[in-house]
Design an enzyme around this catalytic site. Structure first.
Site, short mmCIF file in Angstrom:
data_model
loop_
_atom_site.label_atom_id
_atom_site.label_comp_id
_atom_site.label_asym_id
_atom_site.label_seq_id
_atom_site.Cartn_x
_atom_site.Cartn_y
_atom_site.Cartn_z
N HIS A 1 40.15 43.72 52.71
CA HIS A 1 40.88 42.46 52.80
C HIS A 1 40.87 41.90 54.23
CE1 HIS A 1 42.70 40.23 49.60
NE2 HIS A 1 43.66 39.78 50.38
N ARG B 1 37.44 39.15 47.69
CA ARG B 1 38.40 40.22 47.48
C ARG B 1 37.63 41.50 47.14
NH1 ARG B 1 40.66 35.85 44.38
NH2 ARG B 1 42.68 35.13 45.22
N LYS C 1 41.47 36.25 40.63
CA LYS C 1 42.74 36.53 39.98
C LYS C 1 42.95 35.59 38.80
CE LYS C 1 45.31 38.59 43.80
NZ LYS C 1 46.52 38.51 44.65
N ARG D 1 38.14 39.47 54.45
CA ARG D 1 38.51 38.21 53.79
C ARG D 1 39.44 37.40 54.68
NH1 ARG D 1 39.39 35.57 48.75
NH2 ARG D 1 41.56 35.07 48.31
N HIS E 1 42.85 30.43 46.13
CA HIS E 1 44.31 30.49 46.10
C HIS E 1 44.84 29.39 45.18
CE1 HIS E 1 44.61 32.54 50.30
NE2 HIS E 1 44.38 33.41 49.33
N TYR F 1 47.40 31.46 57.28
CA TYR F 1 46.36 31.38 58.31
C TYR F 1 46.69 30.34 59.38
CZ TYR F 1 44.07 34.31 54.97
OH TYR F 1 43.81 35.35 54.11
#
Length: 318
Positions: free
Chosen positions: A259, A166, A190, A262, A285, A294
């Site tokens: 992004h 990120r 995150k 990524r 994630h 994806y």
């Protein structure tokens, strides 16, 4: 009558001084998110904005207490935002903020029933991310090593694509985060969650070139791995500016964001491995449904594999 007048005056005083039960509870919720959930400042800012706007709407209806809020109040607010033309993604986020707030109220036993439980929101259309082809990535990484900025940018782009980072993860990297000997790096993603990622061979070569000159430009005791021209930490905005520059300079003919690299990394990994769980872990994630976007991106790729491989789908040759 006197009682009604008294209550009305109390409400007016509460409005004048911002002293509402709802305002207090919102602050309690934000403190919980900051210290117990350890949400980032950007996430906290979004929650605060969403809930302050909701509070303002409620005050306009003369609602000052949590116990006064009903399902209809919340649904009417969401409908109002929808009629005002708020995009589905923003509408979904605001609804999520409100739901999280009331879930917190239930958890703390401040209310007995959740008025946000049956709220409906328009379905949002999932916009698929733009993905670079492998050839486009090769072109973008073909940066001539002629200056401090170009050596840094090549290392940065190779690492963003190679390790699926990120934007905040690339700019927050410190020197101790990167181990070239072990070909590994440590990132804080995150929710302040740490994960360890491999560094690809091409990224290693680019990083070795960058490390050789980094120390000559760094300010005293500067720990940032990627530096600006003044020897301090490179900013998020600077990364985007440099990407824009190289897209134009190398003739990529498209505008991309950090992004995008990524997304492209994740897509190419999934195409090669087909291992959704591994890609989820790699990207950091928390929910696999985030990674599943994806599988939508790769539909054409999967369709081509199907046509070539399935005995009842192969094209018949004349």
């Amino acid at each position: 009558l006197l009682n009604s007048i008294f209550l009305a005056q109390v409400h007016l005083n509460m409005m004048a001084y911002g002293m509402t039960d709802i305002a207090d509870k919102i602050q309690d919720f934000l403190v919980y998110l900051k210290y117990e959930k350890q949400y980032s400042s950007a996430t906290l800012k979004n929650y605060n904005l969403d809930l302050i706007k909701f509070k303002t709407y409620l005050l306009g209806l003369d609602i000052f207490m949590i116990s006064e809020i009903t399902n209809d109040h919340i649904q009417n607010y969401i409908n109002k935002l929808n009629r005002a033309g708020l995009i589905a993604t923003s509408l979904s986020r605001k609804t999520s903020s409100i739901r999280s707030f009331f879930n917190f109220m239930i958890k703390k036993r401040i209310i007995k029933s959740n008025p946000s439980k049956k709220i409906t929101v328009p379905k949002k259309l999932q916009k698929l991310p733009y993905i670079l082809s492998v050839k486009q990535v090769d072109l973008l990484c073909d940066i001539p090593l002629t200056s401090f900025a170009s050596i840094r940018d090549k290392a940065m782009i190779e690492l963003m694509y190679g390790s699926g980072l990120r934007l905040s993860e690339i700019t927050s990297l410190d020197t101790q985060s990167v181990s070239l000997n072990d070909k590994m790096l440590s990132v804080i993603g995150k929710g302040n969650k740490q994960r360890y990622l491999p560094i690809g061979s091409k990224a290693i070569i680019a990083l070795l070139a960058w490390v050789k000159i980094r120390s000559k430009h760094a300010k005293d005791q500067e720990t940032a791995f990627f530096l600006n021209k003044f020897g301090g930490r490179l900013s998020n905005r600077s990364v985007q500016i440099r990407l824009d520059y190289w897209c134009k300079s190398l003739g990529l003919n498209c505008k991309i964001s950090p992004h995008t690299l990524r997304h492209s990394c994740a897509t190419h990994l999934l195409e090669s491995s087909g291992d959704l769980r591994a890609v989820q872990e790699f990207l950091g994630h928390e929910d696999i449904s985030t990674t599943q976007i994806y599988t939508n991106v790769n539909f054409e790729y999967l369709k081509n594999i199907y046509v070539k491989a399935h005995p009842r789908a192969k094209e018949i040759k004349d």
